[in-house]
Scaffold this motif. Structure first.
Motif, short mmCIF file in Angstrom:
data_model
loop_
_atom_site.label_atom_id
_atom_site.label_comp_id
_atom_site.label_asym_id
_atom_site.label_seq_id
_atom_site.Cartn_x
_atom_site.Cartn_y
_atom_site.Cartn_z
N TYR A 142 52.89 28.01 31.19
CA TYR A 142 54.36 27.90 31.19
C TYR A 142 55.02 29.27 31.24
N ASP A 143 56.22 29.31 31.81
CA ASP A 143 56.95 30.59 31.85
C ASP A 143 57.81 30.76 30.59
N GLU A 144 58.54 31.86 30.56
CA GLU A 144 59.36 32.21 29.37
C GLU A 144 60.36 31.11 29.02
N LYS A 145 60.81 30.37 30.04
CA LYS A 145 61.80 29.32 29.77
C LYS A 145 61.16 27.98 29.43
N GLY A 146 59.84 27.98 29.37
CA GLY A 146 59.15 26.73 29.05
C GLY A 146 58.93 25.84 30.27
N ASN A 147 59.12 26.38 31.46
CA ASN A 147 58.85 25.59 32.68
C ASN A 147 57.41 25.79 33.13
N GLU A 148 56.83 24.74 33.64
CA GLU A 148 55.43 24.84 34.09
C GLU A 148 55.31 25.78 35.29
N ILE A 149 54.36 26.71 35.21
CA ILE A 149 54.06 27.55 36.38
C ILE A 149 52.98 26.86 37.20
N VAL A 150 51.90 26.49 36.52
CA VAL A 150 50.80 25.86 37.25
C VAL A 150 49.80 25.23 36.29
N SER A 151 49.07 24.27 36.78
CA SER A 151 47.87 23.76 36.12
C SER A 151 46.84 23.59 37.23
N CYS A 152 45.70 24.17 37.08
CA CYS A 152 45.21 24.86 35.91
C CYS A 152 44.68 26.24 36.33
N ILE A 153 44.74 27.21 35.39
CA ILE A 153 44.18 28.53 35.70
C ILE A 153 42.77 28.58 35.10
N GLU A 154 41.80 28.40 35.96
CA GLU A 154 40.39 28.45 35.52
C GLU A 154 39.94 29.90 35.32
N TYR A 155 38.79 30.05 34.68
CA TYR A 155 38.19 31.39 34.57
C TYR A 155 38.02 32.02 35.94
N GLU A 156 37.46 31.26 36.87
CA GLU A 156 37.21 31.81 38.21
C GLU A 156 38.53 32.21 38.88
N THR A 157 39.58 31.45 38.58
CA THR A 157 40.86 31.67 39.23
C THR A 157 41.57 32.90 38.66
N THR A 158 41.61 33.01 37.33
CA THR A 158 42.29 34.18 36.75
C THR A 158 41.53 35.45 37.14
N TRP A 159 40.20 35.31 37.30
CA TRP A 159 39.42 36.47 37.75
C TRP A 159 39.67 36.79 39.23
N ALA A 160 39.52 35.76 40.09
CA ALA A 160 39.57 36.00 41.55
C ALA A 160 40.92 36.58 41.95
N LEU A 161 41.99 36.01 41.38
CA LEU A 161 43.34 36.43 41.76
C LEU A 161 43.88 37.50 40.81
N GLY A 162 43.06 37.83 39.78
CA GLY A 162 43.43 38.84 38.79
C GLY A 162 42.56 40.08 38.90
N ALA A 163 41.57 40.20 38.03
CA ALA A 163 40.73 41.41 37.96
C ALA A 163 40.17 41.82 39.32
N ASN A 164 39.74 40.85 40.09
CA ASN A 164 39.10 41.20 41.36
C ASN A 164 40.08 41.85 42.32
N CYS A 165 41.37 41.56 42.13
CA CYS A 165 42.41 42.19 42.96
C CYS A 165 43.14 43.28 42.17
N GLY A 166 42.66 43.58 40.96
CA GLY A 166 43.33 44.59 40.12
C GLY A 166 44.69 44.13 39.62
N ILE A 167 44.89 42.81 39.54
CA ILE A 167 46.19 42.26 39.10
C ILE A 167 46.09 41.83 37.63
N ASP A 168 46.97 42.39 36.78
CA ASP A 168 46.91 42.05 35.35
C ASP A 168 48.14 41.28 34.90
N ASN A 169 48.84 40.69 35.85
CA ASN A 169 50.08 39.97 35.57
C ASN A 169 49.79 38.46 35.64
#
Ligand code: SF4
Length: 580
Positions: A311-338
């Motif tokens: 959920y975002d700051e306003k309590g609205n859903e951003i997405v379901s679901c962020i898996e381990y593989e997903t937060t990694w693939a679109l995060g650390a692997n791309c150097g993204i920490d947001n």
């Protein structure tokens, strides 16, 4: 009696057939791989008229066996050129099983352009024109399908990536809340569905006969044992590791072990790991919603319930679901920490019909090749939302995966095997999973044999992550996994059944009870071996040799921080896994 539904897209016919005797004791991956082995020419073009797409519920799918709503999708992969099975959890496949359908085989080739849907109920099978849904995001299309076919419908689909026959296109299924978010993601099987002109398979099981159980006493005995094990184990129990933090609980653990691939496998630790972990998702949600939010099931009857919602700051859903593989693939692997950006990228993958692992791996290769800077999450969003969605020439390059993108940009650091990008474990730092990547029939795939369990988590024993002599470990895990993928259970039951032998026994008894087979736990590895032998034979006939069972060259000479290790598993160890 269960039937096989054969769907021919050349003349748009759908016919029920008796199940051949040799398929009687198979389900899930065992059945999809066997049908592909029996019916698909290994040398065919994956997007041509001779490939087939096979869907199969697991052996106990559609019953009240815990955590058993998994579908296996099989075919020849456009990404690897080899056999592929990719599985997902969804009510869709439970409905298919309850209708008495043991497998759906989609074959043939459309004579003219245009999109079609298939609507399956107890009363029959109908085709419906689906052009009006093409070219649009799945988040917009799913509610319209539920409106048209009713709330009791279950949906299997492809997104625009599948329509454009991109090799990172997955097959998407609804989750429990009707979201287009459960994916048979790996290997580009969404492109195979697209090549057949098939956009949807909608199922309604109202009035369905349900799944026949040959020996209910044995089935129930097994079910109770497995349920007990799942409820006891710290990782799988209610409010346990997976239910609280989701699969992304692994982020901090693998990062600590120095095996968390960062910036296209340049480092084994990511400075932004904590901020993009399962714990961060849980804590952010708690602050934003004012309460602790535990995870949910991807299909009715899952007792582990590992799927998060962010959920975002306003309590609205951003997405379901962020898996381990997903937060990694679109995060650390791309150097993204947001985490918000990772959530948005995940949403885009769901909307477009993409495998998140291949999508993140491809963006990382593009970044490494100089197309974007590492950490440029806005650029990553642009690549998916504008280039891939609109099917621009660059979008088609990205949409065809990391190996294709590496070639297009003349880049050598492509961390894949057999054309499929590696998932979220660094093989230089965790040798057993590297062996699995190398020799898996699927290309680089952690779910083929999850040796992370003993190598890092201490589940099913504990072994040294740096020990290179793990041919036997990799073999045993692959055989057992092929069996679990055949039962219809989610692979995450493995955490409990590796530590609690009665749980393993229960899984086998459930299957034996359902089928009327005289199986014991010793049969699991035998059955798994038979399945993998067929997959190996298909790949050999498709042209694969030992030289395809290797990791990319750069891993042999580029030292991976923080342990400064290279890939040093001898080729003889790799060749010894399946003894060829
Ligand atoms: S454990 Fe998670 S992925 Fe597996 S079936 Fe349950 S909710 Fe789905």
């Amino acid at each position: 009696m269960p039937k096989i539904l054969r769907v021919n897209m050349t003349d748009r016919t759908a016919t029920y057939e008796d199940v051949p005797e040799r398929y009687k004791f198979l389900g899930g991956r065992g059945l999809t791989s066997t049908i592909v082995y029996d019916e698909v020419d290994p040398t065919c073009h994956p997007l041509g008229p001779n490939n087939k797409l096979v869907f199969a519920p697991g052996i106990v799918t559609g019953t009240n066996a815990p955590t058993s709503g998994r579908v296996s999708v099989g075919g020849k992969s456009p990404l690897t050129g080899g056999i592929k099975e990719s599985n997902a959890g969804s009510s869709w496949v439970q409905a298919v099983a309850k209708l008495g359908i043991k497998a759906i085989i989609v074959e043939g080739f459309p004579k003219e352009s245009g999109w079609w849907g298939l609507y399956i109920t107890k009363d029959g099978v109908e085709f419906f024109p689906a052009d009006e849904y093409a070219g649009r995001g799945l988040y917009e299309v799913y509610p319209q399908l539920f409106e048209r076919f009713g709330k009791k419908a279950h949906i299997c689909s492809i997104g625009v990536a599948g329509e454009m026959k991109m090799a990172m296109a997955g097959v998407c299924f609804n989750d429990n809340h009707g979201r287009p978010s459960r994916y048979s993601g790996r290997g580009g099987l969404g492109a195979v569905m697209g090549s057949k002109g098939l956009k949807f398979i909608v199922v309604d099981d109202t009035g369905a006969p349900g799944v026949e159980i040959a020996n209910p006493d044995l089935f129930n005995q097994g079910r109770k044992k497995l349920l007990e094990a799942l409820r006891q184990h710290d990782i799988t129990k209610p409010k346990g590791g997976l239910n609280t933090y989701g699969t992304a609980i692994l982020v901090n653990i693998i990062n600590e072990a120095g095996g968390y691939p960062t910036r296209n496998f340049r480092e084994g630790r990511f400075e932004g790991a904590a901020a993009t972990s399962g714990e961060a998702i849980f804590e952010n949600n708690k602050k934003r919603l004012g309460k602790e939010l535990y995870n949910h099931a991807c299909h009715p009857g899952c007792v582990i319930q590992c799927s998060n919602t962010y959920y975002d700051e306003k309590g609205n859903e951003i997405v379901s679901c962020i898996e381990y593989e997903t937060t990694w693939a679109l995060g650390a692997n791309c150097g993204i920490d947001n985490l918000e950006a990772i959530g948005k990228l995940t949403w885009l993958c769901n909307d477009l019909g993409l495998d998140t692992i291949e999508a993140g791996g491809t963006i990382a290769v593009a970044m490494d090749a100089g197309l974007l800077s590492f950490g440029d999450w806005e650029g990553a969003i642009r690549l998916l939302d504008e280039e891939v969605r609109k099917g621009t020439p660059l979008g088609h390059i990205i949409g065809n995966g990391a190996a294709f993108t590496g070639k297009a940009f003349g880049w050598y650091r492509v961390p894949g095997v057999k054309g499929q990008n590696m998932p979220a474990y660094e093989p230089r730092a965790i040798k057993g999973i590297g062996i699995t990547y190398a020799i898996s029939t699927m290309g680089a795939d952690h779910t083929s044999g999850y040796t992370i369990a003993p190598e890092i988590l201490g589940v099913g024993g504990k072994v040294d992550q740096f020990d290179v002599n793990k041919a036997e470990l990799a073999r045993n895990f692959q055989y057992t996994t092929a069996f679990i993928d055949t039962t219809g259970h989610c692979l995450f039951i493995a955490f409990a059944i590796l530590d609690i032998p009665s749980g393993f026994e229960g899984m086998v008894e459930e299957c034996a009870g359902l089928l009327g087979a005289d199986w014991t736990p010793d049969d699991a590895a035998r059955i798994g071996k038979e399945i993998i032998d067929r997959e190996l034979a298909f790949n050999r006939a498709a042209g694969f040799t030992k030289s395809d069972d290797r990791l990319p060259e750069f891993m042999k000479y580029e030292k991976l921080p923080p342990h400064n290790v290279v890939w040093d598993v001898p080729d003889e160890v790799l060749d010894a896994v399946f003894g060829e």
